[in-house]
Design an enzyme around this catalytic site. Structure first.
Site, mmCIF file in Angstrom:
data_model
loop_
_atom_site.group_PDB
_atom_site.id
_atom_site.type_symbol
_atom_site.label_atom_id
_atom_site.label_comp_id
_atom_site.label_asym_id
_atom_site.label_seq_id
_atom_site.Cartn_x
_atom_site.Cartn_y
_atom_site.Cartn_z
ATOM 1 N N ASP A 199 -1.135 -25.723 -9.496
ATOM 2 C CA ASP A 199 -2.475 -25.220 -9.190
ATOM 3 C C ASP A 199 -2.441 -23.700 -9.176
ATOM 4 O OD1 ASP A 199 -3.552 -27.755 -8.942
ATOM 5 O OD2 ASP A 199 -3.211 -27.855 -6.771
ATOM 6 N N ASP B 95 -8.308 -30.487 -12.447
ATOM 7 C CA ASP B 95 -9.172 -30.838 -11.313
ATOM 8 C C ASP B 95 -10.627 -30.535 -11.637
ATOM 9 O OD1 ASP B 95 -6.892 -31.545 -9.884
ATOM 10 O OD2 ASP B 95 -6.695 -29.567 -8.978
#
Length: 212
Positions: free
Chosen positions: A171, A185
């Site tokens: 991330d 995401d």
């Protein structure tokens, strides 16, 4: 008498000739009957399959684009940003900050990595099976976003440390006062929102519209 019968019988003979099918028409009908298929009305039936194939093609194009963007961004982040200071994109509002997330989207459920891996794999299988009955372009885009995002994070689960099916997802998008996430995401969330909108509008994946 014979001349009178000939004159009287001429209209009937012409009408019979007009109403009788031509040799070409009869041959075509016979060929259709021998194949066991009825002649379609207009061109609706032949158009069904190409239209369905185009929707499936659109789904996989969207999925591939979403997957490649996610994969490329993660490779760049690992090579250029991981282990370094975060990059401020918009002051304190948005930063790029590389982290490894063993949980689900937005850092939730870090103790259930294997479960989230199985869920992602199941989602991919369901989308691929649903694609066979897909005739709606908006649904193709929505499912393509879901498929690309799920494949992106599943790739991390399988190939990144600490091990197969337990890998941590990369991330890097870090808005202020919000969880850190990635492009996979984002694709999953956008696809989910689009599916909710389509469901509220009554549009089904097969292209039909229903109203409750």
């Amino acid at each position: 008498m014979a001349e009178a019968e000939r004159i009287i019988g001429t209209p009937d003979s012409a009408g019979a000739d007009d109403s009788a099918p031509s040799d070409e028409t009869a041959a075509a009908d016979g060929a259709a009957a021998s194949d066991g298929t009825a002649a379609p009305e207009g061109s609706a039936a032949p158009e069904e399959r190409p239209r369905g194939r185009r929707r499936i093609f659109a789904l996989f194009v969207v999925a591939v684009i979403a997957y490649l963007l996610d994969l490329g961004s993660k490779m760049l982040v690992v090579a250029k940003l991981e282990g370094r200071e975060p990059i401020r994109v918009i002051g304190d509002v948005l930063r790029f900050d590389a982290i490894r997330n063993p949980g689900a989207a937005f850092g939730m459920g870090e103790a259930f990595t294997i479960i989230f891996t199985c869920i992602a794999a199941a989602v991919i299988v369901v989308i691929i099976r649903l694609a066979r009955k897909l005739y709606s372009l908006p649904w193709a885009i929505a499912l393509g976003l879901l498929l690309g995002g799920a494949l992106g994070n599943l790739t991390d689960r399988i190939f990144r440390s600490p091990g197969v099916f337990e890998g941590a997802v990369v991330d890097f998008i870090a808005p202020a006062h919000f969880a850190v996430f990635n492009l996979a995401d984002s694709a999953i969330v956008c696809g989910g929102i689009l599916i909710v909108i389509l469901s509220f509008r009554g549009l089904d994946p097969d292209g039909t519209v229903h109203k409750d």
